[in-house]
Design an enzyme around this catalytic site. Structure first.
Site, mmCIF file in Angstrom:
data_model
loop_
_atom_site.group_PDB
_atom_site.id
_atom_site.type_symbol
_atom_site.label_atom_id
_atom_site.label_comp_id
_atom_site.label_asym_id
_atom_site.label_seq_id
_atom_site.Cartn_x
_atom_site.Cartn_y
_atom_site.Cartn_z
ATOM 1 N N ASP A 1 0.804 -1.223 0.000
ATOM 2 C CA ASP A 1 0.000 0.000 0.000
ATOM 3 C C ASP A 1 0.838 1.275 0.000
ATOM 4 O O ASP A 1 0.291 2.375 0.150
ATOM 5 C CB ASP A 1 -0.978 -0.024 1.178
ATOM 6 C CG ASP A 1 -2.122 -0.990 0.915
ATOM 7 O OD1 ASP A 1 -2.537 -1.107 -0.252
ATOM 8 O OD2 ASP A 1 -2.597 -1.635 1.863
ATOM 9 N N ASP B 1 -6.859 -5.099 -4.224
ATOM 10 C CA ASP B 1 -6.603 -3.693 -3.902
ATOM 11 C C ASP B 1 -5.319 -3.182 -4.569
ATOM 12 O O ASP B 1 -5.173 -1.995 -4.865
ATOM 13 C CB ASP B 1 -6.471 -3.488 -2.383
ATOM 14 C CG ASP B 1 -7.443 -4.313 -1.567
ATOM 15 O OD1 ASP B 1 -7.804 -5.413 -2.025
ATOM 16 O OD2 ASP B 1 -7.829 -3.887 -0.470
HETATM 17 N N1 GLY Z 1 -7.150 -1.905 1.080
HETATM 18 C C1 GLY Z 1 -7.818 -2.377 2.229
HETATM 19 C C2 GLY Z 1 -9.232 -1.996 2.283
HETATM 20 O O1 GLY Z 1 -9.811 -1.571 1.305
HETATM 21 O O2 GLY Z 1 -9.798 -2.121 3.355
#
Ligand code: GLY
Length: 369
Positions: free
Chosen positions: A94, A151
């Site tokens: 992330d 994600d």
């Molecule tokens: N990327 C983690 C979420 O969307 O909770």
């Protein structure tokens, strides 16, 4: 006379101007609001994956108003995030969300040289997570060496950004390999996407699907659907490959078929009937992706769906109280509630609603590329 979306943007600008001062006073990165006050992430301190959304929101407001106070608040948090480079072991895939939306946005809007260097640093960290067996590793726990998640499609933009900035194609190659793996292994025939797929880290062969943040194994966690929708749209914008646009449109068709009549979004499209579990973050993310699809394809269905989603959020789920922090309500971190919150305000919901309104009003600086 300003239209409804311009009025909404004006109102949210006033509200966030006030609450930015409170965040600065407390010295935190707002993760969510509780009882009308910002609170920091309960997990992993400033390394928590959501840290880029608050500065991104500030940059959206700066792009629309050019008010210095938004730039100052964005840079306050940018510094907290770049300090996390030295913590390192808590960072994961992330870094795309965290640094493209903070340092990358700064570089884009001001041309700041240090911000460019810091964004490249983050891109190199994301490259370092690539397993040449065919995917970018999501998380750090030793038992998760083979985990990749939908994600990550959003994080890939950081790699394409790095290739454009440096001329070095390695970043784009890795982004394309991961996107192709996601296309092959996550996209289902009905246009839905899986959340987590585990690969054998030695061979790259698929091992199994895991249930993740949705209702259960094989279901359709709506935020994952939205990440896939917007993520493949961005992959198309970055790489120009039709296969990514096809994927984005398939995911979009499935998402649109599941928008509730009131414009809100269930947390999982397969959740039991009669169970009221909403995640408005999913709707706000999808609205942003659908706006881009409208621009690319010209199809009216995308513009109509954006309107349905954004109107639903503005009509039913915004807390406009001036002295309360947080705007979008009914955000849900995870179906089975991991403690981060259910039907609450979470800052990345505020961010994506702001981005959607900025797109509708023509002020969006497009922070993802
Ligand atoms: N990327 C983690 C979420 O969307 O909770």
């Amino acid at each position: 006379m300003p239209g409804r979306y311009e009025e909404a943007f004006q109102k949210l600008t006033d509200k966030f101007r006030r609450s930015a001062a409170l965040a600065a006073e407390e010295g935190i990165i707002p993760y969510k609001s509780e009882s009308g006050r910002w609170i920091a992430s309960p997990y992993d301190g400033n390394s928590w994956w959501t840290g880029g959304f608050w500065p991104a929101l500030m940059w959206q407001l700066y792009a629309a108003t050019r008010e210095e106070s938004f730039l100052v608040e964005a840079r306050r948090v940018e510094k907290l995030l770049t300090d996390e480079f030295r913590v390192f072991e808590r960072l994961n895939h992330d870094v795309g969300f965290m640094y493209l939306l903070s340092c990358g946005a700064d570089e884009k809007l001001t041309g700041d040289a240090q911000a460019r260097t810091d964004t490249l640093h983050a891109a190199s960290l994301l490259m370092g997570r690539f397993n040449p067996a065919g995917y970018i590793r999501a998380w750090n726990h030793p038992s998760q060496a083979g985990f990749a998640i939908i994600d990550c499609m959003m994080n890939l933009s950081l790699l394409w950004w790095a290739t454009r900035k440096t001329g070095d194609p390695r970043f784009a190659h890795v982004a394309a390999i991961h996107a192709d793996t996601t296309l092959r292994e996550f996209l289902r025939p009905d246009g839905s996407v899986s959340h987590i797929i585990e690969f054998d880290p030695a061979s790259g062969k698929r091992v199994r699907e895991h249930p993740g943040q949705g209702y259960g194994l094989g279901t359709q966690w709506s935020r994952g659907q939205a990440w896939g929708l917007y993520g493949f749209t961005l992959a198309y914008l970055n790489a120009g490959e039709e296969k990514y646009l096809d994927a984005a449109e398939k995911i979009a068709a499935n998402f649109i078929a599941h928008i509730r009549p009131d414009g809100l979004t269930d947390c999982d499209f397969c959740q039991p009937k009669g169970e009221e579990r909403i995640d408005n973050i999913a709707g706000a993310i999808a609205a942003c992706g659908l706006m881009e699809l409208k621009k690319i394809t010209g199809k009216e269905i995308y513009a109509e769906s954006v309107k349905k989603l954004v109107d639903g959020l503005l009509d039913r789920c915004c807390d406009w109280t001036a002295d309360r922090c947080g705007l979008l309500t009914h955000c849900t971190a995870s179906y089975h509630d991991d403690g981060a919150g259910r039907h609450t305000n979470i800052t990345y919901g505020d961010y994506f609603l702001t981005e959607a309104l900025a797109k509708l009003n023509g002020t969006d600086p497009m922070l993802w590329r």
